[in-house]
Design a protein around this motif. Sequence first.
Motif, short mmCIF file in Angstrom:
data_model
loop_
_atom_site.label_atom_id
_atom_site.label_comp_id
_atom_site.label_asym_id
_atom_site.label_seq_id
_atom_site.Cartn_x
_atom_site.Cartn_y
_atom_site.Cartn_z
N GLU A 119 0.89 -1.17 -0.13
CA GLU A 119 -0.03 -0.06 -0.09
C GLU A 119 0.93 1.09 0.15
OE1 GLU A 119 -2.03 1.21 3.64
OE2 GLU A 119 -1.34 -0.63 4.48
N GLY A 120 0.47 2.27 -0.60
CA GLY A 120 1.25 3.57 -0.49
C GLY A 120 0.50 4.70 -1.50
N PRO A 121 1.16 5.66 -1.85
CA PRO A 121 0.33 6.67 -2.51
C PRO A 121 0.27 6.28 -3.95
CG PRO A 121 2.51 7.40 -1.97
CD PRO A 121 2.14 6.35 -0.78
N PRO A 122 -0.38 6.77 -4.81
CA PRO A 122 -0.56 6.04 -6.34
C PRO A 122 0.82 6.42 -7.03
CG PRO A 122 -1.79 7.96 -6.16
CD PRO A 122 -1.49 7.57 -4.83
N SER A 123 1.61 7.28 -6.70
CA SER A 123 2.84 7.58 -7.52
C SER A 123 3.96 6.33 -7.27
CB SER A 123 3.35 9.06 -7.07
OG SER A 123 3.49 9.00 -5.53
N LEU A 124 3.62 5.89 -5.73
CA LEU A 124 4.75 4.94 -5.55
C LEU A 124 4.25 3.62 -6.12
CD1 LEU A 124 6.82 3.59 -3.90
CD2 LEU A 124 5.45 3.45 -1.98
N ILE A 125 2.66 3.29 -6.02
CA ILE A 125 2.27 1.93 -6.56
C ILE A 125 2.39 1.75 -7.88
CG2 ILE A 125 0.31 0.58 -6.44
CD1 ILE A 125 1.52 0.75 -3.58
N PHE A 126 2.15 2.92 -8.80
CA PHE A 126 1.94 2.72 -9.94
C PHE A 126 3.34 3.01 -10.64
CE2 PHE A 126 -2.55 3.71 -9.06
CZ PHE A 126 -3.25 2.47 -9.68
N GLU A 127 4.30 3.58 -10.19
CA GLU A 127 5.51 4.11 -10.71
C GLU A 127 6.80 3.27 -10.26
OE1 GLU A 127 6.07 8.23 -10.60
OE2 GLU A 127 3.97 8.57 -11.36
N LEU A 144 -0.01 -5.01 -12.46
CA LEU A 144 -0.30 -3.50 -13.00
C LEU A 144 0.40 -3.76 -14.66
CD1 LEU A 144 0.91 -1.25 -10.26
CD2 LEU A 144 -1.32 -1.60 -11.09
N SER A 145 1.31 -4.38 -14.87
CA SER A 145 1.89 -4.77 -16.14
C SER A 145 1.03 -5.26 -16.89
CB SER A 145 3.24 -5.25 -16.27
OG SER A 145 3.23 -6.75 -15.95
N LYS A 146 0.12 -6.27 -16.51
CA LYS A 146 -0.90 -6.98 -17.23
C LYS A 146 -1.89 -6.00 -17.61
CE LYS A 146 0.53 -11.47 -16.19
NZ LYS A 146 0.42 -12.88 -15.40
N ILE A 147 -2.58 -5.39 -16.33
CA ILE A 147 -3.75 -4.37 -16.51
C ILE A 147 -3.55 -3.61 -17.47
CG2 ILE A 147 -4.98 -2.97 -15.12
CD1 ILE A 147 -6.06 -5.88 -14.65
N ILE A 148 -2.25 -2.61 -17.33
CA ILE A 148 -2.21 -1.49 -17.95
C ILE A 148 -1.82 -1.93 -19.43
CG2 ILE A 148 -0.58 0.31 -18.54
CD1 ILE A 148 -0.13 0.42 -15.56
N SER A 149 -1.17 -3.01 -19.71
CA SER A 149 -1.25 -3.57 -21.24
C SER A 149 -2.48 -4.19 -21.90
CB SER A 149 0.17 -4.55 -21.10
OG SER A 149 -0.08 -5.95 -20.67
N GLY A 150 -3.29 -4.73 -20.87
CA GLY A 150 -4.46 -5.23 -21.38
C GLY A 150 -4.37 -6.59 -21.59
#
Length: 306
Positions: free
Chosen positions: A274-282, A293-299
């Motif tokens: 858990e954490g701020p979105p900047s940390l979790i997503f980047e 996240l790589s699978k969700i963002i890539s589809g």
Amino acid sequence: MTRSTRKQPASPAAPAVPVLDPPTPDPFLSDRPVVPPGKPLIEVEDLHKSFGGLHVLRGITTTIKKGEVVVVIGPSGGGKSTFLRCLNLLETPTSGRIWFGGEEIVSGGSLQRDGTDRRLSHRARERNLNRYRSDMGMVFQRFNLFPHMTVIDNISMAPRMIRGVSREAAEKKAMELLERVGLPDKARAYPSQLSGGQMQRIAIARAMAMEPRVLLFDEPTSALDPEMVGEVLAVMQELAANHMTMVIVTHEMNFARDVADRVLFLEGGVILEEGPPSLIFENPSQPRTRDFLSKIISGAPEAPAK
């Protein structure tokens, strides 16, 4: 000669000022727990939930502050929806503790956060349960509108039936909410006459009609056609901008990045990160978070939770 005196006419009496009774306080609003400054609105400690032999939640511990937007992400079957349903006791936790406004709600409000005993009668516990559920509005995937009732009746029914608000006041509030979600012209329509996006906006208005302190969203766009997703997310973004406390389960990663104050990655019934979105997503620290996240963002299709 004595001068006669004329009796002067009496001055007209000033109109009586009516004495109005003070408004009756709404017990669902006036009796709300007061959150001490700096304390979380919601505290969750070692929360477990099992369905028979299936252990869905395995020790969730977290806090949610007033005005905070917490987005819960993770693979399907990881316990996200169960976590929301335990927060407002649509599901009874198997074990663990939940405090709302400093009062423990899992046991029906018998303990305060400082451990003070407040044992209540069964009737009082049920009343507290209704109050807590009213304080935590829930928006479901499938709208759950009553098909035989008009939009305005769907929105105004709970304040009238649970809080005892008059029909006139409840319908006035309903119209204000319909303006807010952009659908004032649908007040007399029935759910069958609405699109999916419109029904979900009505569901949000209905949840807000009880003036909750927290809104819980369980994948509110997952049942919508893609072109209708944006109109629902826009309403949620407006709520976030106005500091509504929200816990949102979603697969809309761009939305999560934009509105979240904090992101929880939930898998296998535990919070892996858990954490701020900047940390979790980047820069997520957990390999499983990066993979998801790589699978969700890539589809690419996500693997269900094991």
